[in-house]
Design a protein around this motif. Structure first.
Motif, PDB file in Angstrom:
ATOM      1  N   ALA A  93       0.834  -1.203   0.000  1.00 48.42           N
ATOM      2  CA  ALA A  93       0.000   0.000   0.000  1.00 48.42           C
ATOM      3  C   ALA A  93       0.870   1.256   0.000  1.00 48.42           C
ATOM      4  CB  ALA A  93      -0.934  -0.004   1.208  1.00 48.42           C
ATOM      5  N   LEU A  94       1.945   1.247   0.781  1.00 46.06           N
ATOM      6  CA  LEU A  94       2.847   2.400   0.788  1.00 46.06           C
ATOM      7  C   LEU A  94       3.542   2.557  -0.560  1.00 46.06           C
ATOM      8  CD1 LEU A  94       4.463   2.437   4.335  1.00 46.06           C
ATOM      9  CD2 LEU A  94       2.665   3.893   3.414  1.00 46.06           C
ATOM     10  N   HIS A  95       3.875   1.443  -1.190  1.00 47.09           N
ATOM     11  CA  HIS A  95       4.498   1.506  -2.512  1.00 47.09           C
ATOM     12  C   HIS A  95       3.532   2.123  -3.526  1.00 47.09           C
ATOM     13  CE1 HIS A  95       7.231   0.517  -5.735  1.00 47.09           C
ATOM     14  NE2 HIS A  95       6.244  -0.080  -6.378  1.00 47.09           N
ATOM     15  N   ALA A  96       2.264   1.743  -3.461  1.00 46.48           N
ATOM     16  CA  ALA A  96       1.261   2.320  -4.358  1.00 46.48           C
ATOM     17  C   ALA A  96       1.146   3.824  -4.123  1.00 46.48           C
ATOM     18  CB  ALA A  96      -0.096   1.639  -4.149  1.00 46.48           C
ATOM     19  N   LEU A  97       1.200   4.238  -2.875  1.00 46.58           N
ATOM     20  CA  LEU A  97       1.158   5.667  -2.550  1.00 46.58           C
ATOM     21  C   LEU A  97       2.380   6.380  -3.133  1.00 46.58           C
ATOM     22  CD1 LEU A  97       0.139   8.184  -1.043  1.00 46.58           C
ATOM     23  CD2 LEU A  97       1.329   7.328   0.980  1.00 46.58           C
ATOM     24  N   GLU A  98       3.553   5.809  -2.914  1.00 47.04           N
ATOM     25  CA  GLU A  98       4.781   6.428  -3.416  1.00 47.04           C
ATOM     26  C   GLU A  98       4.746   6.559  -4.939  1.00 47.04           C
ATOM     27  OE1 GLU A  98       7.599   3.692  -1.823  1.00 47.04           O
ATOM     28  OE2 GLU A  98       7.490   4.548   0.195  1.00 47.04           O
ATOM     29  N   GLN A  99       4.297   5.504  -5.618  1.00 49.57           N
ATOM     30  CA  GLN A  99       4.228   5.537  -7.078  1.00 49.57           C
ATOM     31  C   GLN A  99       3.217   6.576  -7.561  1.00 49.57           C
ATOM     32  OE1 GLN A  99       6.223   3.773  -9.285  1.00 49.57           O
ATOM     33  NE2 GLN A  99       7.308   3.419  -7.372  1.00 49.57           N
ATOM     34  N   GLY A 100       2.068   6.638  -6.914  1.00 49.19           N
ATOM     35  CA  GLY A 100       1.051   7.621  -7.295  1.00 49.19           C
ATOM     36  C   GLY A 100       1.540   9.046  -7.112  1.00 49.19           C
ATOM     37  N   GLN A 102       4.667  10.042  -7.032  1.00 46.31           N
ATOM     38  CA  GLN A 102       5.745  10.308  -7.972  1.00 46.31           C
ATOM     39  C   GLN A 102       5.165  10.663  -9.350  1.00 46.31           C
ATOM     40  OE1 GLN A 102       8.531   7.086  -8.606  1.00 46.31           O
ATOM     41  NE2 GLN A 102      10.145   8.547  -9.056  1.00 46.31           N
ATOM     42  N   GLY A 103       4.159   9.917  -9.781  1.00 47.82           N
ATOM     43  CA  GLY A 103       3.503  10.221 -11.056  1.00 47.82           C
ATOM     44  C   GLY A 103       2.858  11.595 -11.042  1.00 47.82           C
ATOM     45  N   LEU A 104       2.246  11.950  -9.930  1.00 45.99           N
ATOM     46  CA  LEU A 104       1.627  13.261  -9.805  1.00 45.99           C
ATOM     47  C   LEU A 104       2.688  14.357  -9.853  1.00 45.99           C
ATOM     48  CD1 LEU A 104      -0.840  15.033  -9.387  1.00 45.99           C
ATOM     49  CD2 LEU A 104      -0.656  14.599  -6.926  1.00 45.99           C
ATOM     50  N   GLY A 105       3.800  14.127  -9.200  1.00 45.02           N
ATOM     51  CA  GLY A 105       4.892  15.104  -9.231  1.00 45.02           C
ATOM     52  C   GLY A 105       5.398  15.339 -10.643  1.00 45.02           C
ATOM     53  N   PHE A 106       5.551  14.271 -11.413  1.00 47.92           N
ATOM     54  CA  PHE A 106       6.004  14.413 -12.794  1.00 47.92           C
ATOM     55  C   PHE A 106       4.965  15.155 -13.636  1.00 47.92           C
ATOM     56  CE2 PHE A 106       8.789  10.556 -12.016  1.00 47.92           C
ATOM     57  CZ  PHE A 106       9.955  11.294 -11.939  1.00 47.92           C
ATOM     58  N   ALA A 107       3.692  14.831 -13.468  1.00 46.98           N
ATOM     59  CA  ALA A 107       2.636  15.501 -14.239  1.00 46.98           C
ATOM     60  C   ALA A 107       2.577  16.984 -13.892  1.00 46.98           C
ATOM     61  CB  ALA A 107       1.283  14.831 -13.978  1.00 46.98           C
ATOM     62  N   LEU A 108       2.709  17.307 -12.613  1.00 47.15           N
ATOM     63  CA  LEU A 108       2.720  18.718 -12.217  1.00 47.15           C
ATOM     64  C   LEU A 108       3.947  19.426 -12.780  1.00 47.15           C
ATOM     65  CD1 LEU A 108       1.517  18.605  -8.502  1.00 47.15           C
ATOM     66  CD2 LEU A 108       0.340  19.662 -10.439  1.00 47.15           C
ATOM     67  N   GLY A 109       5.074  18.754 -12.763  1.00 43.27           N
ATOM     68  CA  GLY A 109       6.290  19.340 -13.332  1.00 43.27           C
ATOM     69  C   GLY A 109       6.113  19.670 -14.803  1.00 43.27           C
ATOM     70  N   ARG A 110       5.460  18.783 -15.523  1.00 41.03           N
ATOM     71  CA  ARG A 110       5.184  19.032 -16.939  1.00 41.03           C
ATOM     72  C   ARG A 110       4.247  20.229 -17.112  1.00 41.03           C
ATOM     73  NH1 ARG A 110       2.604  14.334 -20.052  1.00 41.03           N
ATOM     74  NH2 ARG A 110       1.169  15.719 -21.107  1.00 41.03           N
ATOM     75  N   LEU A 111       3.225  20.313 -16.257  1.00 44.55           N
ATOM     76  CA  LEU A 111       2.297  21.437 -16.310  1.00 44.55           C
ATOM     77  C   LEU A 111       3.034  22.751 -16.062  1.00 44.55           C
ATOM     78  CD1 LEU A 111      -0.582  22.694 -16.369  1.00 44.55           C
ATOM     79  CD2 LEU A 111      -0.692  22.206 -13.917  1.00 44.55           C
ATOM     80  N   PHE A 112       3.909  22.763 -15.073  1.00 48.55           N
ATOM     81  CA  PHE A 112       4.627  23.990 -14.749  1.00 48.55           C
ATOM     82  C   PHE A 112       5.604  24.361 -15.865  1.00 48.55           C
ATOM     83  CE2 PHE A 112       3.839  22.484 -10.238  1.00 48.55           C
ATOM     84  CZ  PHE A 112       2.661  23.192 -10.146  1.00 48.55           C
ATOM     85  N   ALA A 113       6.200  23.372 -16.489  1.00 49.97           N
ATOM     86  CA  ALA A 113       7.124  23.652 -17.586  1.00 49.97           C
ATOM     87  C   ALA A 113       6.374  24.271 -18.767  1.00 49.97           C
ATOM     88  CB  ALA A 113       7.829  22.368 -18.019  1.00 49.97           C
ATOM     89  N   VAL A 114       5.206  23.730 -19.076  1.00 52.73           N
ATOM     90  CA  VAL A 114       4.403  24.262 -20.168  1.00 52.73           C
ATOM     91  C   VAL A 114       3.917  25.673 -19.830  1.00 52.73           C
ATOM     92  CG1 VAL A 114       2.157  23.991 -21.327  1.00 52.73           C
ATOM     93  CG2 VAL A 114       3.678  22.032 -21.088  1.00 52.73           C
ATOM     94  N   LEU A 181      10.705   9.111   0.025  1.00 52.47           N
ATOM     95  CA  LEU A 181      10.422  10.341  -0.704  1.00 52.47           C
ATOM     96  C   LEU A 181      10.651  10.114  -2.183  1.00 52.47           C
ATOM     97  CD1 LEU A 181      12.285  12.868   1.588  1.00 52.47           C
ATOM     98  CD2 LEU A 181       9.826  12.578   1.396  1.00 52.47           C
ATOM     99  N   PRO A 182       9.787  10.662  -3.033  1.00 54.52           N
ATOM    100  CA  PRO A 182      10.066  10.587  -4.471  1.00 54.52           C
ATOM    101  C   PRO A 182      11.359  11.347  -4.768  1.00 54.52           C
ATOM    102  CG  PRO A 182       7.810  11.288  -4.087  1.00 54.52           C
ATOM    103  CD  PRO A 182       8.509  11.293  -2.759  1.00 54.52           C
ATOM    104  N   ASP A 183      11.876  11.144  -5.962  1.00 55.34           N
ATOM    105  CA  ASP A 183      13.071  11.878  -6.366  1.00 55.34           C
ATOM    106  C   ASP A 183      12.868  13.359  -6.116  1.00 55.34           C
ATOM    107  OD1 ASP A 183      14.027   9.479  -7.215  1.00 55.34           O
ATOM    108  OD2 ASP A 183      13.652   9.847  -9.344  1.00 55.34           O
ATOM    109  N   GLY A 184      13.933  14.037  -5.732  1.00 50.85           N
ATOM    110  CA  GLY A 184      13.843  15.460  -5.411  1.00 50.85           C
ATOM    111  C   GLY A 184      13.196  16.279  -6.497  1.00 50.85           C
ATOM    112  N   ALA A 185      13.507  15.991  -7.749  1.00 46.12           N
ATOM    113  CA  ALA A 185      12.950  16.771  -8.850  1.00 46.12           C
ATOM    114  C   ALA A 185      11.443  16.576  -8.950  1.00 46.12           C
ATOM    115  CB  ALA A 185      13.601  16.372 -10.165  1.00 46.12           C
ATOM    116  N   ALA A 186      10.972  15.375  -8.654  1.00 44.58           N
ATOM    117  CA  ALA A 186       9.534  15.102  -8.750  1.00 44.58           C
ATOM    118  C   ALA A 186       8.795  15.704  -7.578  1.00 44.58           C
ATOM    119  CB  ALA A 186       9.285  13.603  -8.800  1.00 44.58           C
TER     120      ALA A 186
END
Length: 195
Positions: A93-100, A102-114, A181-186
């Motif tokens: 369950a914690l792994h699913a949380l971490e993965q979710g 991390q994916g959200l962090g990447f999607a937000l990063g893409r939004l901010f870049a755009v 913690l997800p990767d610092g960039a994410a």
């Protein structure tokens, strides 16, 4: 006299065992409470995201897939949070949380870049305020994660060290999983600059 000494020794051992058991329960409750604080911050983060998407939607009309990716990632992160909230001691369950997250962090990063390509968006007061709230939430989340991991370490130490290890396995106390913690960039929230 020997019977009295034996009885006193048994009572002392019993009180000691009860004390150890109570310490394990207290430590387990502490890490569960620490996870509840993570839940509060992640829920706040998840609640801010639709407002942010709505605020930038008018400016990013040609970036629909980016906005949709953020909302899909938010749903996955919420699903992971729900799993972890109901079973914070479950590594899967914690792994699913971490993965979710991390994916959200990447999607937000893409939004901010755009969004950097839209100067009028960077000057929008609502977007600026939402970004500040999101950044503040990220800081609180980092603190809550650290507190959770400290509580997990204390609990695990009690379960693995003598004499707690004698009772932990017998009474079903399983080791808890720290929240990675997800990767610092994410994890970092890029800020929209006003310049």
């Amino acid at each position: 006299m020997k019977l009295l000494l034996l009885l006193a020794a048994l009572v002392a051992i019993g009180l000691f065992a009860i004390s150890l058991y109570n310490a394990l329960v207290t430590a387990r409750n502490a890490y569960r409470n620490a996870f509840a604080q993570i839940d509060v911050q992640l829920t706040r983060r998840h609640d801010l995201i639709p407002n942010l998407v709505e605020a930038v939607k008018g400016y990013l009309q040609h970036e629909r897939e980016t906005l949709q990716a953020v909302m899909v990632a938010r749903q996955q992160a919420q699903s992971g949070l729900h799993q972890a909230k109901t079973r914070p001691e479950d590594p899967a369950a914690l792994h699913a949380l971490e993965q979710g997250e991390q994916g959200l962090g990447f999607a937000l990063g893409r939004l901010f870049a755009v969004s950097e390509a839209y100067p009028e968006l960077k000057a929008n007061e609502t977007v600026i305020q939402l970004m500040e709230e999101l950044s503040s939430t990220e800081n609180r989340l980092a603190y809550a994660r650290q507190a959770h991991n400290d509580a997990v370490m204390d609990y695990n130490n009690r379960c693995e060290t003598f004499p707690g290890s004698l009772l932990a396995s017998r009474f079903g106390f399983r080791l808890a999983q720290p929240l990675a913690l997800p990767d610092g960039a994410a994890r970092q929230v890029p800020r929209i600059s006003l310049s």
